[in-house]
Design a protein around this motif. Sequence first.
Motif, short mmCIF file in Angstrom:
data_model
loop_
_atom_site.label_atom_id
_atom_site.label_comp_id
_atom_site.label_asym_id
_atom_site.label_seq_id
_atom_site.Cartn_x
_atom_site.Cartn_y
_atom_site.Cartn_z
N MET A 1 0.82 -1.22 0.00
CA MET A 1 0.00 0.00 0.00
C MET A 1 0.86 1.27 0.00
N LEU A 2 2.18 1.13 0.03
CA LEU A 2 3.03 2.34 -0.02
C LEU A 2 2.73 3.08 -1.32
N PRO A 3 2.41 4.38 -1.23
CA PRO A 3 2.02 5.07 -2.46
C PRO A 3 3.21 5.52 -3.29
N VAL A 4 3.06 5.43 -4.58
CA VAL A 4 3.99 6.09 -5.48
C VAL A 4 3.25 7.35 -5.91
N GLY B 1 3.27 -8.29 -5.62
CA GLY B 1 2.49 -7.12 -5.19
C GLY B 1 3.33 -5.92 -4.81
N ASP B 2 4.65 -6.09 -4.72
CA ASP B 2 5.50 -4.96 -4.34
C ASP B 2 6.39 -4.51 -5.50
N THR B 3 6.03 -4.92 -6.71
CA THR B 3 6.86 -4.61 -7.88
C THR B 3 6.03 -3.95 -8.97
N ILE B 4 6.42 -2.74 -9.35
CA ILE B 4 5.73 -2.05 -10.44
C ILE B 4 6.62 -2.16 -11.67
N ALA C 1 12.18 -17.83 -20.65
CA ALA C 1 12.33 -16.52 -20.01
C ALA C 1 12.24 -15.44 -21.08
N CYS C 2 11.52 -14.40 -20.74
CA CYS C 2 11.35 -13.27 -21.67
C CYS C 2 12.00 -12.04 -21.06
N ASN C 3 12.96 -11.48 -21.78
CA ASN C 3 13.59 -10.23 -21.34
C ASN C 3 12.60 -9.11 -21.62
N ILE C 4 11.99 -8.61 -20.57
CA ILE C 4 10.84 -7.71 -20.73
C ILE C 4 11.23 -6.34 -21.29
N GLN C 5 10.27 -5.76 -21.99
CA GLN C 5 10.42 -4.38 -22.46
C GLN C 5 9.74 -3.51 -21.42
N GLY C 6 10.51 -2.94 -20.52
CA GLY C 6 9.92 -2.12 -19.47
C GLY C 6 10.92 -1.91 -18.35
N LYS C 7 10.55 -1.06 -17.40
CA LYS C 7 11.46 -0.77 -16.30
C LYS C 7 10.82 -1.23 -15.00
N ARG C 8 11.62 -1.99 -14.23
CA ARG C 8 11.09 -2.59 -13.01
C ARG C 8 11.43 -1.73 -11.79
N TYR C 9 10.47 -1.60 -10.90
CA TYR C 9 10.69 -0.85 -9.65
C TYR C 9 10.33 -1.75 -8.48
N ASP C 10 11.30 -2.05 -7.63
CA ASP C 10 11.05 -2.89 -6.45
C ASP C 10 10.74 -1.96 -5.28
N ILE C 11 9.47 -1.88 -4.93
CA ILE C 11 9.04 -0.94 -3.89
C ILE C 11 9.47 -1.39 -2.50
N GLY C 12 9.75 -2.69 -2.36
CA GLY C 12 10.12 -3.24 -1.05
C GLY C 12 11.50 -2.81 -0.57
N ASN C 13 12.19 -2.07 -1.41
CA ASN C 13 13.56 -1.69 -1.12
C ASN C 13 13.59 -0.15 -1.07
N LYS C 14 14.06 0.42 0.04
CA LYS C 14 13.89 1.87 0.27
C LYS C 14 14.49 2.74 -0.84
N LEU C 15 15.71 2.40 -1.30
CA LEU C 15 16.36 3.23 -2.31
C LEU C 15 15.59 3.17 -3.63
N ASP C 16 15.17 1.96 -4.01
CA ASP C 16 14.38 1.81 -5.24
C ASP C 16 13.08 2.57 -5.15
N TYR C 17 12.50 2.58 -3.96
CA TYR C 17 11.24 3.29 -3.73
C TYR C 17 11.43 4.79 -4.00
N LEU C 18 12.52 5.33 -3.45
CA LEU C 18 12.83 6.75 -3.67
C LEU C 18 12.99 7.05 -5.16
N LYS C 19 13.75 6.18 -5.85
CA LYS C 19 13.99 6.40 -7.28
C LYS C 19 12.67 6.33 -8.05
N THR C 20 11.80 5.41 -7.63
CA THR C 20 10.51 5.25 -8.31
C THR C 20 9.70 6.54 -8.24
N ILE C 21 9.67 7.12 -7.03
CA ILE C 21 8.87 8.33 -6.86
C ILE C 21 9.40 9.47 -7.73
N VAL C 22 10.73 9.59 -7.78
CA VAL C 22 11.31 10.66 -8.61
C VAL C 22 10.96 10.43 -10.08
#
Length: 289
Positions: free
Chosen positions: A27-30, A129-132, A243-264
């Motif tokens: 439920m942590l908001p981006v 559920g913690d990965t955008i 395995a498919c190398n996805i076209q997109g950017k992954r954000y792991d919200i469960g990790n504080k630094l990644d969370y900060l980067k996601t918001i920016v």
Amino acid sequence: MIRKAVIPAAGWGTRFLPATKAQPKEMLPVIDTPTIQYVVQEAVDSGIEDILIISGKGKRAIEDHFDRNRELEEILSEKEDNYWYQEIRRISEMANIHYIRQKELNGLGDAVNHAAQHVGNEPFAVLLGDTIIDSIIPVTQQLVDYYEQYKQTIVAVEEVPMEKVYRYGIIGGEKVSENFWRVNEMVEKPAVDKSPSNLAFAGRYILTPEIFKAIKDTNRGINNEIQLTDALRILNKREAIYACNIQGKRYDIGNKLDYLKTIVDFALKRPEFKEEFMTFLKEIIKKNM
Ligand code: UTP
């Protein structure tokens, strides 16, 4: 056809304490939208409307978020705030969401196993559920498209810097086509010099129902938990995994630094914030240089 999605969201979120002491990390908001709403939206945008959320202790806010809130609807309607009235209604009608509780947190493999009865004998999608994942074509849709062609388990992977492979689950395999591999190895957190590749699990899967038998045959692994990667390794002895190398950017919200980067990153994509936020960031960078 993939009709069902499973979203594991029962974990403790210990990497995000103290925020996760009394609220779900999912439920942590981006900016203004809870992480799990992006995840549900990805499933819906991929044509999947039957969603099972694996819930657990302290996760009631997730159910409330996707439920109707008639009092709030009335308040918004009295205020003639039609935009938010419609949006709040839309969230409660986004998908057909079911819940099951994982009473003991025995790992991701165990969380997925809780979906066995709901899923039955058909392939299904799993979205952490913690990965955008930000992408033009929803990543689950990318996997579904490969599934339609191969009718086998498909896991999403992304390239990570080779010197950071020790932080991830990594696959090894034979390249089938551009961005597509037949998997023959899966290792959790390999040493840099022993890693089969730099392709890391990206938190999205299409699994065949055979996974449930594989999970039953899986012993407890790292952290004394039933790991999905260990179950996939057993499954891979019985059927093919791609395995498919996805076209997109992954954000792991469960990790504080990644969370900060996601918001920016996400703030810079919002037209109403972009200009002012960019100016603010430039000033901060200047001051800290
Ligand atoms: P993580 O391993 O990132 O979640 O699992 P965690 O255990 O909450 O993380 P930390 O290390 O304590 O911070 C990825 C996803 O799988 C779910 C989590 O809720 C998360 O969305 N999960 C994990 C479960 O549903 N059940 C589990 O037993 C473990």
